[in-house]
Design an enzyme around this catalytic site. Structure first.
Site, PDB file in Angstrom:
ATOM      1  N   CYS A   1      -3.209  12.807   5.530  1.00 42.63           N
ATOM      2  CA  CYS A   1      -3.909  14.078   5.716  1.00 42.63           C
ATOM      3  C   CYS A   1      -4.482  14.585   4.404  1.00 42.63           C
ATOM      4  O   CYS A   1      -5.095  15.643   4.346  1.00 42.63           O
ATOM      5  CB  CYS A   1      -3.027  15.116   6.367  1.00 42.63           C
TER       6      CYS A   1
ATOM      7  N   CYS B   1      -3.075  23.988   3.814  1.00 50.20           N
ATOM      8  CA  CYS B   1      -2.550  23.690   2.484  1.00 50.20           C
ATOM      9  C   CYS B   1      -1.494  24.708   2.078  1.00 50.20           C
ATOM     10  O   CYS B   1      -0.535  24.381   1.386  1.00 50.20           O
ATOM     11  CB  CYS B   1      -3.657  23.710   1.439  1.00 50.20           C
TER      12      CYS B   1
END
Lengths: 173, 415
Positions: A34, A103
């Site tokens: 990812c 994130c």
């Protein structure tokens, strides 16, 4: 520029980079699939986060999040640090672009894992293996995504949950 | 080639209170080239006195029509086509959409099969996905580790109801040049329409529609120092295709709507210059690319993607192991060096590039990939500066990478 000035500031001069020798807790999340991977190591003294460092493979947002979350955790009690949320990290950074919000999840997750690892060790439980797979990966292996913003979608979702556009046509990988 | 250093690229930030002009080293020509000074001149010249609609039946209209047809002639000349076979459009993506959807819907009820490759541009892939929703079948061919399609596989994939083969001329992420001429021979023999997305290569490398045997080819002006937002589709005469935009009779009934005249005039000039300057341009960019490649080889753990020879002369794709691409691009941008980490069309996406995954690159290396694409305004000195900046950025980011630390720990254990 898609990032806030605070994000860029932390990206240019990230705080707490590195790895603590003989740490009291290690938290590792993410996977190169990812695009982000983060390791946080902590040293705990008198139930407080005495020192915290990070190593990150990832985009600008991931690096800024690592820097911010370690700043936020430093000096806090273990319980306080456990309560740092993804949302508050993003807020402290002056916000993150929609497609980079995951994130900030990574940052708080890595910290919580490091603390959990510390608590586990204290209780004498077996510590986690470093290469243990993590949930984050699955979020990016979805089959459907939004044709407008690339957001992963549920198979039959009528609207994109990120950009709100109708998604009658689903694109499959 | 005229003096190309007569101007430097400047970016004006439109912030009213503090106007800043930043000098940059621009190495992202695959996302769009700066305007050639002569193209700019042609466009500003046109805008001064011309506003007419080319299909108006008066002097003002005639003047516009003349400018339009002159530009069409120049674009046709660039790819050895007839002017009547050029349809102007809003850019590469529109041309690709027109070619694929237009050919599919013109084919009649019984023909439902299309052949493509796994490394096509998003505009090809998403056009095909749309067609699949309408009952078309698509065969997407794998590529080898250089990104090459096997023409034999194309032949094998052909069935009785195949309408169209669409394979790109040059890949926009790794630069690999596909065997279009060989595929063209096959499609001609079998009577199947052949489209090539040639956006990344037309104006950069010689392109001859007859030699390559293509029926449809997409191109865009901002790949050869023309303006963005203007492109064209080559349609070989007698090719069965429907228009994408319905309305007036413009563009030989193939694309309705008043033409983007200023853009088209710029594209015409850019095509003329590209044809004239191509050998000198190719030599220049190759020299720069080689210089940059040689420097890159001095950094540990860098791997190069794409074919070493069958490649666009100005493009170089490479993986910097243990670091992520976007963070490198941001850091380079801080120091005024512009590179990209993936196709501009996919910049918002977080997925690893489908092109790199199709060529067998692993996810971590795909995420750490940079695309260098130089141009005629770059200098050899800029390669040094850009390389130094890149080297520092890589060192800085590797220093905080858990993957790099693990690699170093492993190296130490082995010793």
């Amino acid at each position: 520029m898609q990032y806030s000035e605070t994000v860029m500031e932390h990206f240019r001069n990230p705080h707490n980079v590195g790895r603590i020798e003989n740490p009291d807790g290690v938290g590792e999340v993410g996977n190169p699939v990812c695009g982000d991977m983060m390791t946080i190591t902590i040293k705990v003294k008198d139930n407080k986060i005495d020192d915290v460092k990070f190593e990150t493979f990832g985009c600008g947002a991931a690096i800024a999040v690592s820097s911010m979350v370690t700043d936020m955790a430093k000096g806090k009690t273990v319980e306080e640090a456990m309560n740092i949320t993804n949302k508050s990290v993003a807020e402290h950074l002056g916000g993150l672009p929609q497609n980079k919000l995951h994130c900030s999840n990574l940052g708080a997750d890595a910290l919580h894992r490091a603390i959990q690892d510390y608590l586990d060790r204290k209780e004498g439980r077996v510590r986690r293996r470093e290469d243990e797979p993590v949930e984050h990966v699955t979020a990016h292996e979805g089959h459907c995504y939004c044709p407008y913003c690339d957001m992963d979608l549920e198979e039959e979702a009528p609207y994109c949950i990120r950009c709100g556009k109708p998604t009658l046509i689903h694109y499959h990988d | 080639m005229e003096n190309l250093r007569s101007f430097t690229i400047t970016i004006e930030k439109a912030v009213p209170e503090r106007e800043v002009i930043v000098q940059t080293i621009y190495l992202d020509h695959i996302s769009g080239t700066p305007l050639h000074p002569q193209v700019k001149e042609a466009m500003t010249g046109y805008i001064q006195g011309n506003f007419g609609n080319p299909i108006s039946q008066h002097k003002i209209g005639d003047a516009a029509m003349e400018a339009l047809e002159t530009a069409r002639e120049k674009v046709a000349n660039l790819i050895n086509a007839k002017a009547s076979e050029i349809v102007f459009a809003s850019g590469g993506s529109e041309s690709v959409n027109h070619a694929i959807k237009g050919a599919a819907f013109a084919a009649g009820e019984k023909k439902r099969h299309i052949i493509t490759s796994n490394i096509e541009h998003q505009s090809v892939q998403k056009s095909l996905r749309m067609l699949m929703k309408h009952g078309f079948r698509v065969t997407s061919l794998p590529v080898d580790r250089y990104g090459l399609v096997d023409p034999g596989e194309v032949e094998k994939a052909i069935s009785d109801d195949t309408i169209l083969v669409t394979i790109m001329r040059a890949n926009n992420e790794i630069g690999t040049l596909e065997p279009i001429a060989e595929i063209g021979k096959i499609t001609r023999t079998r009577g199947i329409t052949f489209h090539t997305d040639a956006v990344a290569s037309i104006g950069v490398l010689p392109f001859d529609v007859d030699e390559l045997g293509v029926d449809l080819a997409s191109l865009a002006a901002n790949q050869f120092y023309g303006p963005p937002g203007v492109g064209a589709l080559y349609i070989r005469s007698k090719t069965r295709i429907m228009p994408l935009i319905d309305g007036g009779i413009q563009e030989n009934n193939q694309r309705a709507g008043t033409q983007n005249m200023i853009g088209i005039v710029g594209m015409g000039k850019a095509a003329e210059l590209a044809k004239k300057e191509m050998p000198a341009r190719t030599e220049h960019v190759l020299r720069l690319k080689r210089a940059f490649t040689d420097r890159l080889k001095t950094i540990e753990d860098i791997t190069f993607h794409g074919h070493p020879e069958l490649c666009l002369p100005h493009l170089l794709s490479f993986a910097v192991h243990y670091v992520e691409g976007e963070s490198m691009v941001l850091m380079l941008d801080e120091k005024n060096v512009c590179l990209s980490t993936r196709s501009a069309c996919a910049s918002g996406s977080l997925r690893a590039s489908h092109v790199l995954i199709a060529t067998g690159v692993d996810y971590a290396a795909a995420q750490g990939t940079l695309i260098f694409s130089c141009g005629i305004m770059n200098t050899i000195e800029e390669m040094d500066t850009a390389f130094d900046v890149l080297k520092d950025s890589i060192a800085f980011l590797r220093n905080m990478s858990p993957l790099y630390r693990k690699k170093r720990d492993k190296d130490r254990e082995e010793k």
